[in-house]
Design a protein around this motif. Structure first.
Motif, PDB file in Angstrom:
ATOM      1  N   LYS A 268      11.361  -8.189   4.229  1.00 43.66           N
ATOM      2  CA  LYS A 268      12.806  -8.119   4.016  1.00 43.66           C
ATOM      3  C   LYS A 268      13.322  -9.523   3.766  1.00 43.66           C
ATOM      4  CE  LYS A 268      17.193  -6.338   5.705  1.00 43.66           C
ATOM      5  NZ  LYS A 268      17.904  -5.574   6.763  1.00 43.66           N
ATOM      6  N   THR A 269      13.953  -9.699   2.601  1.00 47.28           N
ATOM      7  CA  THR A 269      14.486 -10.998   2.205  1.00 47.28           C
ATOM      8  C   THR A 269      15.987 -10.860   1.976  1.00 47.28           C
ATOM      9  OG1 THR A 269      12.402 -11.595   1.126  1.00 47.28           O
ATOM     10  CG2 THR A 269      14.354 -12.881   0.543  1.00 47.28           C
ATOM     11  N   ASN A 270      16.760 -11.596   2.744  1.00 49.45           N
ATOM     12  CA  ASN A 270      18.203 -11.652   2.543  1.00 49.45           C
ATOM     13  C   ASN A 270      18.522 -12.863   1.680  1.00 49.45           C
ATOM     14  OD1 ASN A 270      18.879  -9.398   4.207  1.00 49.45           O
ATOM     15  ND2 ASN A 270      18.541 -10.674   6.014  1.00 49.45           N
ATOM     16  N   GLY A 271      19.255 -12.648   0.596  1.00 53.12           N
ATOM     17  CA  GLY A 271      19.555 -13.726  -0.330  1.00 53.12           C
ATOM     18  C   GLY A 271      20.606 -14.673   0.198  1.00 53.12           C
ATOM     19  N   ILE A 272      20.892 -15.696  -0.587  1.00 54.88           N
ATOM     20  CA  ILE A 272      21.882 -16.696  -0.186  1.00 54.88           C
ATOM     21  C   ILE A 272      23.302 -16.245  -0.494  1.00 54.88           C
ATOM     22  CG2 ILE A 272      20.276 -18.632  -0.383  1.00 54.88           C
ATOM     23  CD1 ILE A 272      21.566 -19.268  -3.100  1.00 54.88           C
ATOM     24  N   VAL A 273      23.433 -15.026  -1.030  1.00 52.36           N
ATOM     25  CA  VAL A 273      24.738 -14.404  -1.242  1.00 52.36           C
ATOM     26  C   VAL A 273      24.793 -13.149  -0.382  1.00 52.36           C
ATOM     27  CG1 VAL A 273      26.233 -13.238  -2.916  1.00 52.36           C
ATOM     28  CG2 VAL A 273      24.991 -15.293  -3.584  1.00 52.36           C
ATOM     29  N   PRO A 274      25.874 -12.927   0.378  1.00 53.06           N
ATOM     30  CA  PRO A 274      25.971 -11.700   1.175  1.00 53.06           C
ATOM     31  C   PRO A 274      25.796 -10.459   0.309  1.00 53.06           C
ATOM     32  CG  PRO A 274      27.720 -13.241   1.753  1.00 53.06           C
ATOM     33  CD  PRO A 274      27.035 -13.816   0.558  1.00 53.06           C
ATOM     34  N   THR A 275      25.085  -9.478   0.827  1.00 50.84           N
ATOM     35  CA  THR A 275      24.741  -8.193   0.213  1.00 50.84           C
ATOM     36  C   THR A 275      23.629  -8.300  -0.824  1.00 50.84           C
ATOM     37  OG1 THR A 275      26.307  -8.137  -1.659  1.00 50.84           O
ATOM     38  CG2 THR A 275      27.158  -7.455   0.501  1.00 50.84           C
ATOM     39  N   VAL A 276      23.169  -9.489  -1.183  1.00 49.24           N
ATOM     40  CA  VAL A 276      22.053  -9.634  -2.114  1.00 49.24           C
ATOM     41  C   VAL A 276      20.756  -9.746  -1.325  1.00 49.24           C
ATOM     42  CG1 VAL A 276      20.975 -11.119  -3.839  1.00 49.24           C
ATOM     43  CG2 VAL A 276      23.428 -10.694  -3.933  1.00 49.24           C
ATOM     44  N   GLY A 277      19.768  -8.940  -1.684  1.00 44.06           N
ATOM     45  CA  GLY A 277      18.517  -8.994  -0.946  1.00 44.06           C
ATOM     46  C   GLY A 277      17.428  -8.161  -1.584  1.00 44.06           C
ATOM     47  N   PHE A 278      16.272  -8.217  -0.960  1.00 48.06           N
ATOM     48  CA  PHE A 278      15.089  -7.490  -1.437  1.00 48.06           C
ATOM     49  C   PHE A 278      14.328  -6.998  -0.228  1.00 48.06           C
ATOM     50  CE2 PHE A 278      10.518  -7.577  -2.626  1.00 48.06           C
ATOM     51  CZ  PHE A 278      10.537  -6.588  -3.599  1.00 48.06           C
ATOM     52  N   GLU A 279      13.878  -5.746  -0.305  1.00 46.05           N
ATOM     53  CA  GLU A 279      13.140  -5.146   0.791  1.00 46.05           C
ATOM     54  C   GLU A 279      11.980  -4.345   0.214  1.00 46.05           C
ATOM     55  OE1 GLU A 279      14.217  -2.509   4.778  1.00 46.05           O
ATOM     56  OE2 GLU A 279      15.363  -2.207   2.933  1.00 46.05           O
ATOM     57  N   LYS A 280      10.826  -4.433   0.859  1.00 47.08           N
ATOM     58  CA  LYS A 280       9.692  -3.634   0.394  1.00 47.08           C
ATOM     59  C   LYS A 280       8.784  -3.286   1.565  1.00 47.08           C
ATOM     60  CE  LYS A 280       6.554  -7.453  -0.904  1.00 47.08           C
ATOM     61  NZ  LYS A 280       5.694  -8.011  -1.969  1.00 47.08           N
ATOM     62  N   MET A 281       8.132  -2.140   1.425  1.00 43.23           N
ATOM     63  CA  MET A 281       7.111  -1.700   2.352  1.00 43.23           C
ATOM     64  C   MET A 281       5.983  -1.096   1.528  1.00 43.23           C
ATOM     65  SD  MET A 281       7.292   1.145   5.419  1.00 43.23           S
ATOM     66  CE  MET A 281       8.390   0.147   6.396  1.00 43.23           C
ATOM     67  N   GLN A 282       4.738  -1.456   1.852  1.00 45.15           N
ATOM     68  CA  GLN A 282       3.610  -0.949   1.080  1.00 45.15           C
ATOM     69  C   GLN A 282       2.444  -0.623   1.984  1.00 45.15           C
ATOM     70  OE1 GLN A 282       0.356  -2.467   0.015  1.00 45.15           O
ATOM     71  NE2 GLN A 282       0.585  -3.772   1.819  1.00 45.15           N
ATOM     72  N   ILE A 283       1.616   0.294   1.505  1.00 50.93           N
ATOM     73  CA  ILE A 283       0.399   0.660   2.214  1.00 50.93           C
ATOM     74  C   ILE A 283      -0.732   0.785   1.201  1.00 50.93           C
ATOM     75  CG2 ILE A 283       0.922   3.138   2.075  1.00 50.93           C
ATOM     76  CD1 ILE A 283      -0.479   3.406   4.826  1.00 50.93           C
ATOM     77  N   ARG A 284      -1.897   0.298   1.569  1.00 45.73           N
ATOM     78  CA  ARG A 284      -3.052   0.332   0.666  1.00 45.73           C
ATOM     79  C   ARG A 284      -4.274   0.840   1.419  1.00 45.73           C
ATOM     80  NH1 ARG A 284      -4.815  -1.596  -3.997  1.00 45.73           N
ATOM     81  NH2 ARG A 284      -2.857  -2.713  -4.396  1.00 45.73           N
ATOM     82  N   ALA A 285      -5.112   1.626   0.692  1.00 42.68           N
ATOM     83  CA  ALA A 285      -6.389   2.078   1.239  1.00 42.68           C
ATOM     84  C   ALA A 285      -7.439   2.019   0.140  1.00 42.68           C
ATOM     85  CB  ALA A 285      -6.264   3.498   1.777  1.00 42.68           C
ATOM     86  N   ASN A 286      -8.398   1.113   0.280  1.00 44.66           N
ATOM     87  CA  ASN A 286      -9.529   0.981  -0.651  1.00 44.66           C
ATOM     88  C   ASN A 286     -10.791   1.469   0.049  1.00 44.66           C
ATOM     89  OD1 ASN A 286      -7.693  -0.187  -2.349  1.00 44.66           O
ATOM     90  ND2 ASN A 286      -8.569  -2.242  -2.271  1.00 44.66           N
ATOM     91  N   LEU A 287     -11.434   2.439  -0.548  1.00 40.22           N
ATOM     92  CA  LEU A 287     -12.607   3.051   0.074  1.00 40.22           C
ATOM     93  C   LEU A 287     -13.764   3.089  -0.923  1.00 40.22           C
ATOM     94  CD1 LEU A 287     -13.710   4.723   2.560  1.00 40.22           C
ATOM     95  CD2 LEU A 287     -12.973   6.765   1.299  1.00 40.22           C
ATOM     96  N   ASP A 288     -14.962   2.681  -0.471  1.00 38.53           N
ATOM     97  CA  ASP A 288     -16.173   2.731  -1.295  1.00 38.53           C
ATOM     98  C   ASP A 288     -17.286   3.367  -0.477  1.00 38.53           C
ATOM     99  OD1 ASP A 288     -15.422   0.885  -3.729  1.00 38.53           O
ATOM    100  OD2 ASP A 288     -14.791  -0.201  -1.944  1.00 38.53           O
ATOM    101  N   THR A 289     -18.032   4.269  -1.107  1.00 41.89           N
ATOM    102  CA  THR A 289     -19.137   4.903  -0.393  1.00 41.89           C
ATOM    103  C   THR A 289     -20.297   5.195  -1.339  1.00 41.89           C
ATOM    104  OG1 THR A 289     -19.755   6.752   1.050  1.00 41.89           O
ATOM    105  CG2 THR A 289     -18.190   7.228  -0.727  1.00 41.89           C
ATOM    106  N   GLU A 290     -21.520   5.004  -0.831  1.00 45.72           N
ATOM    107  CA  GLU A 290     -22.715   5.360  -1.574  1.00 45.72           C
ATOM    108  C   GLU A 290     -23.137   6.756  -1.141  1.00 45.72           C
ATOM    109  OE1 GLU A 290     -25.958   2.692  -1.644  1.00 45.72           O
ATOM    110  OE2 GLU A 290     -24.713   0.917  -2.004  1.00 45.72           O
ATOM    111  N   LEU A 291     -23.011   7.721  -2.060  1.00 49.50           N
ATOM    112  CA  LEU A 291     -23.395   9.087  -1.736  1.00 49.50           C
ATOM    113  C   LEU A 291     -24.913   9.219  -1.629  1.00 49.50           C
ATOM    114  CD1 LEU A 291     -20.882  10.930  -4.091  1.00 49.50           C
ATOM    115  CD2 LEU A 291     -20.605  10.353  -1.673  1.00 49.50           C
ATOM    116  N   ASN A 292     -25.601   8.477  -2.482  1.00 45.15           N
ATOM    117  CA  ASN A 292     -27.058   8.368  -2.404  1.00 45.15           C
ATOM    118  C   ASN A 292     -27.459   7.116  -3.169  1.00 45.15           C
ATOM    119  OD1 ASN A 292     -27.184   9.172  -5.213  1.00 45.15           O
ATOM    120  ND2 ASN A 292     -26.907  11.285  -4.498  1.00 45.15           N
ATOM    121  N   LYS A 293     -28.749   6.916  -3.425  1.00 42.50           N
ATOM    122  CA  LYS A 293     -29.214   5.684  -4.037  1.00 42.50           C
ATOM    123  C   LYS A 293     -28.705   5.488  -5.463  1.00 42.50           C
ATOM    124  CE  LYS A 293     -33.416   4.942  -1.346  1.00 42.50           C
ATOM    125  NZ  LYS A 293     -34.896   4.730  -1.393  1.00 42.50           N
ATOM    126  N   TRP A 294     -28.328   6.565  -6.121  1.00 41.17           N
ATOM    127  CA  TRP A 294     -27.917   6.442  -7.521  1.00 41.17           C
ATOM    128  C   TRP A 294     -26.467   6.861  -7.788  1.00 41.17           C
ATOM    129  CZ3 TRP A 294     -31.653   9.811  -5.691  1.00 41.17           C
ATOM    130  CH2 TRP A 294     -31.288  11.165  -5.619  1.00 41.17           C
TER     131      TRP A 294
END
Length: 994
Positions: free
Chosen positions: A341-367
């Motif tokens: 959450k970033t509040n700008g140098i002017v009242p009511t000006v700002g930026f807000e973000k929320m994120q979620i990430r999931a990276n998954l890797d799996t070897e099902l077999n040798k190939w």
């Protein structure tokens, strides 16, 4: 005795010969799955003897006489090992992070750095994670040669402008293509009603493993029609098998307006003096109480209002992250959750973000291997209205316009504490009230999901499919109370709902083999397709109920507007890459791609783009071995290729119609002329490069390039007898050429102390070679002129002040002085393109304490300070305030080196846009300083933590420049537009790893 001696000598000679020809054989396997490691490098330490493993992971190497029996074994993405040579040995290499020293990500592949034939720049993600910016594009500023990052807007969450090796197009886009984990993604401004919302701001910097910029045709041409402006590859992190690791991060900071050149507005005493002199110069008596121009000296004794102080504040930033990664067996994972959450140098000006990430890797077999890259989140940009409804002028709700324009004699509040609306200069709109009462934002919810499957039926062959969806929905709202708008609109409400969806499938087959231990061949063929769909629904209401500011039945039909739209695009591509190398010395690479796009006319819908490149690893030649301890690497590269640019509107080639109302009847008329032959812009690029490493401490790259844009997409003028002013056509040519230098040094590296430093430099020169037939230039003030630099300012030639009467002087076509603005000539006054850009970074670390410093610079660019024409207007704007420098005006005959005399409601055009307001935009910025301390492990282990890092950072700490403004950075066009200025931030943070 003599025979015995000869026999002993022969025996010793035989033993020596046998030793000299000692041959060692062995096998290299992966410690993770015991699979053979194909193409691993085997060399005798300190000797000129090397080989690589075959398809079974086996090798044979001859150790020269007297050489060390230590073998150095290495492979991409695995830890290097030094082992004692013995016959039949089996070496197992452990997995390691893909460090920048070993590998680099390129289009659809990962290659060893020593194998590169194109021009590539890479930044490690860890270098970006601690920079307190809201988006990755801004974090790249000053990091890489030839990659220029600039911004005309310092608002939190706004878009930065990136140019790779200059600007290559006039009518099409100039932004690079962004590719995240192998999938092209949406970039740029995706805001609805906000001033700017950055599409890639949702990417969390801590999740990035590396950022690679493909700069020349050889590196980027595999992306074909979208690669003309460079490609930015963002690779996110993957998990590692073993113990799980959890990292928690938190930081907080404050931001202030960056003003390192002491720019500011006149104080009360200065303002009163200026206004009195302006009235006197206009022939009025400021001391006559009966005159409408009455402005007594006593005005200087009243209470002053500092409007900039009233309209700004100290901003703040808070950010929290939780990251977990690890793996067990054949499966690894990386997950993250963050909030900013970033509040700008002017009242009511700002930026807000929320994120979620999931990276998954799996070897099902040798190939068979599969994985997912899932990323989602939310972001919100809040800002203020910058223009009036029904008025094309600047809005009093723009805090930086009102903060500079309103006079210090005007009160912000009445005696009873209510807002003062008696402000005729800004349409009686109190900007403080407007900012607080307005409601203006964009909210976006976004999801990126990719699933890949990788099949390896034999060692040499890999099939891979990547399938992705990117979806975002944006809700926008802009409410303005009645006192903000012109009277005919009352209170207004503008809302919009929009969404876009991108579907991508990418499928490749890779063949990678080694022949006779010396010949390596890698061939990749692939197919890719994507579809893009965007839709919106917008509603506007006027005279809304201010107690219930929503669209409602109570609003009359005449006060409502509704609009909607749909855009669809698609592309199908086929591509291939082939690379051959001999003994790791000589590399040859070729690529080709064919794209079919719905953006272009049916007669020219398909385009083919290609590149060829070669490199020579001179350091691997036998004649270089005697100096290899000094010159560790020396590579020569050359490439040539053709890329495309498809960055135009979806329906540019169609004949279009638009609605019209004539005599009360609604109908349609042609608005765009069809062009069935409209096709791609093409970029043809030559690149010569040298890579080197000295004393195992200094790495360097030098590149020379020239790229020529042909068949530019330009709105070409048409005779008015056609019924159209212009038509989109493929005409015109531009050339960009330049040099880039990148140096990185490890100055000291001991157990306790380490010092590294890096510098980059780039100089680009552009030239317009051709425009449309019969066309010599495009534009008025900022022009594209045939035979000149791409961007040039053509301004009226201001020549100072007549010392006798204080009037502005101009030069006419003959070069003679005149006071008549109408006779002034236009001249080529310079360009906003810099002569060179550069960056410097250094880091010192000692026993857990580290200090990192980054500088960025640009030189030789011009900035048109249009804002000075508002606040140094010689009385043209009447009661408007002025900036402090405007006090240096003519006061008496003989005054020189001064500004024209102020005249109340001046009509002489002395403040017209001219060379008077053109300034040097060069600067050197202390971009980032970070001081950190990592607690000793013996302390953290007692608290069951594996690491704790505490740090403090300063962003945009100080900028050295000579501009008469808050900050010298104003985007690629180099013109001030009273936008949100740059800020300075001070941040403290802590990282804890378990």
């Amino acid at each position: 005795m003599r025979k015995l001696t000869l026999l002993l000598c022969a025996l010793l000679a035989g033993i020596s010969l046998a030793v000299a020809q000692t041959s060692i054989s062995g096998t290299v396997l992966s410690a993770e799955n015991d699979e053979p490691v194909i193409g691993a490098s085997i060399l005798v330490k300190g000797a000129n003897a090397s080989t690589i493993t075959d398809t079974d992971g086996k090798f044979t190497i001859k150790i020269p006489a007297g050489a060390s029996r230590t073998l150095v074994i290495s492979y991409i993405g695995m830890e290097k090992q030094e082992v004692f040579a013995r016959n039949g040995m089996v070496v197992k290499l452990n997995s390691a992070d893909h460090t920048l020293d070993d590998v680099v990500v390129v289009g659809y592949q990962t290659i060893r750095k020593e194998a590169k034939t194109g021009s590539i720049a890479t930044v490690d993600g860890d270098e970006l994670a601690s920079i307190p910016e809201t988006s990755v594009d801004k974090m790249l500023s000053g990091k890489m040669a030839g990659v220029s990052v600039s911004s005309s807007n310092g608002q939190p969450g706004s878009v930065a402008t990136i140019r790779v090796r200059g600007t290559s197009s006039i009518g099409a886009g100039n932004d690079p293509l962004y590719v995240v984990d192998g999938i092209p993604v949406e970039s740029g401004d995706v805001g609805g009603l906000s001033n700017s919302m950055n599409a890639i701001a949702l990417i969390n910097a801590s999740d990035i493993a590396s950022v690679t910029v493909l700069k020349d045709a050889a590196a980027a041409s595999i992306y074909g029609s979208r690669a003309a402006n460079g490609v930015i590859l963002i690779t996110t992190k993957s998990g590692e098998a073993g113990k799980s690791k959890i990292t928690a991060r938190a930081r907080y900071g404050v931001s202030t307006l960056a003003n390192d050149n002491d720019f500011g507005m006149a104080n009360l005493e200065e303002y009163v003096q200026y206004q009195r002199d302006a009235r006197i110069n206009a022939g009025y008596n400021p001391d006559d109480p009966s005159s409408e121009y009455y402005f007594p000296q006593a005005m200087a004794s009243r209470r002053a209002t500092n409007w900039m102080k009233e309209l700004t504040r100290n901003g703040s930033q808070q950010e929290y992250e939780l990251i977990a990664s690890g793996g067990a067996g054949k499966t690894t994972y990386y997950t993250s959750l963050s909030y900013n959450k970033t509040n700008g140098i002017v009242p009511t000006v700002g930026f807000e973000k929320m994120q979620i990430r999931a990276n998954l890797d799996t070897e099902l077999n040798k190939w068979l291997k599969m994985g997912t890259r899932l990323h989602g989140g939310y972001m919100k940009v809040s800002d203020v209205q910058n223009s009036l409804l029904g008025d094309s002028g600047l809005a009093p709700t723009n805090p930086f316009y009102s903060g500079m324009a309103l006079a210090p004699t005007m009160n912000a509040y009445n005696e009873d504490g209510s807002y003062n609306f008696d402000l005729p200069f800004v349409f009686n709109v109190n900007p403080i009230a407007a900012i607080r009462e307005q409601d203006k934002y964009d909210k976006q919810y976004k999801f990126n999901g990719t699933v890949y499957l990788e099949w390896k039926p034999i060692k040499q062959l890999t099939f891979r499919t990547n399938n992705s969806i990117e979806y975002a929905t944006t809700t926008s709202r802009a409410y303005s109370p009645a006192f903000v708008n012109t009277a005919s609109y009352g209170a207004s409400l503008n809302t919009a709902e929009s969404q876009y969806r991108i579907l991508t499938t990418s499928n490749t087959i890779t063949y990678d083999d080694l022949f006779n231990d010396d010949h390596s061949l890698n061939v990749l063929i692939g197919q890719e397709a994507n579809t893009y769909e965007y839709s919106f629904l917008q509603g506007i209401s006027y005279h809304v109920n201010q107690q219930r500011p929503y669209h409602s039945v109570g609003v009359s039909v005449e006060d409502q507007r509704v609009g909607d739209g749909l855009t669809e695009m698609s592309m199908v591509s086929f591509f291939g890459v082939a690379e051959y190398n001999y003994k790791g010395r000589y590399y040859v690479k070729g690529s080709i791609r064919t794209d079919g796009s719905s953006k272009f006319g049916p007669d020219k819908r398909w385009g083919t783009f290609w590149a060829a490149s070669a490199s020579w690893n001179i350091h691997n030649e036998d004649f270089m071995q005697d100096i290899k301890s000094v010159l560790n690497q020396l590579k020569l590269r050359y490439s040539y290729g053709v890329n495309g640019n498809d960055n135009i509107a979806a329906y540019a080639h169609y004949g279009l119609y638009s609605d019209i109302v004539y005599n009360g009847i609604t109908g349609q008329l042609p608005s765009q002329l069809q062009n069935r032959k409209l096709t791609w812009e093409t970029n043809k690029t030559h690149n010569i490069g040298i890579d080197f490493r000295l004393f195992d401490r200094l790495n360097g790259s030098i590149d020379w390039y020239t790229r020529r844009t042909e068949d530019m997409l330009i709105a070409s003028p048409l005779p008015y007898t056609t019924g159209f002013a212009s038509q989109a056509q493929n005409v015109g040519k531009i050339r960009n050429s330049g040099v880039e230098v990148q140096l990185d040094a490890e100055i000291f590296n001991t157990n306790d102390f380490k010092w590294t430093a890096g510098v980059n430099f780039a100089a680009n020169r552009s030239k317009v070679l051709e425009l449309a037939p019969g066309q010599d230039f495009i534009g008025t003030t900022l022009r594209y002129v045939k035979g000149e630099q791409l961007y040039t300012y053509w301004l009226y030639d201001y020549a100072g002040v007549n010392p006798q009467n204080g009037n502005a002087l101009w030069r006419n076509e003959e070069g003679l002085l005149t006071e008549n603005y109408g006779e002034a000539r236009r001249i080529n006054a310079g360009s906003p393109e810099p002569l060179w850009t550069g960056g410097f970074n250094t880091e010192l670390s000692w026993r857990g304490i580290s200090l990192g410093i980054q500088l960025e610079a640009r030189y030789g660019n011009k900035v048109l300070n249009q804002d000075r024409s508002l606040f140094e207007a010689d009385g043209f704007y009447g009661d408007s305030n002025i900036w402090k420098g405007a006090m240096n005006y003519w006061k008496k005959p003989g005054d020189t080196n001064v500004l024209p005399k102020p005249v109340y409601n001046n009509s002489s055009n002395s403040s017209a846009i001219s060379t008077r307001y053109l300034e040097d935009g060069s600067y050197l910025r202390i971009k980032d300083i970070t001081l950190a301390y990592s607690l000793p492990s013996k302390w953290t282990k007692k608290a069951l933590m594996s690491g704790v890092r505490i740090y403090a950072s300063a962003l945009n700490l100080y900028t050295f420049h000579n501009m008469n403004y808050w900050d010298p950075e104003h985007g690629t066009s180099g013109a001030t537009i009273i936008s949100y200025p740059m800020t300075r931030s001070m941040i403290v943070g802590v990282d804890i790893t378990f």
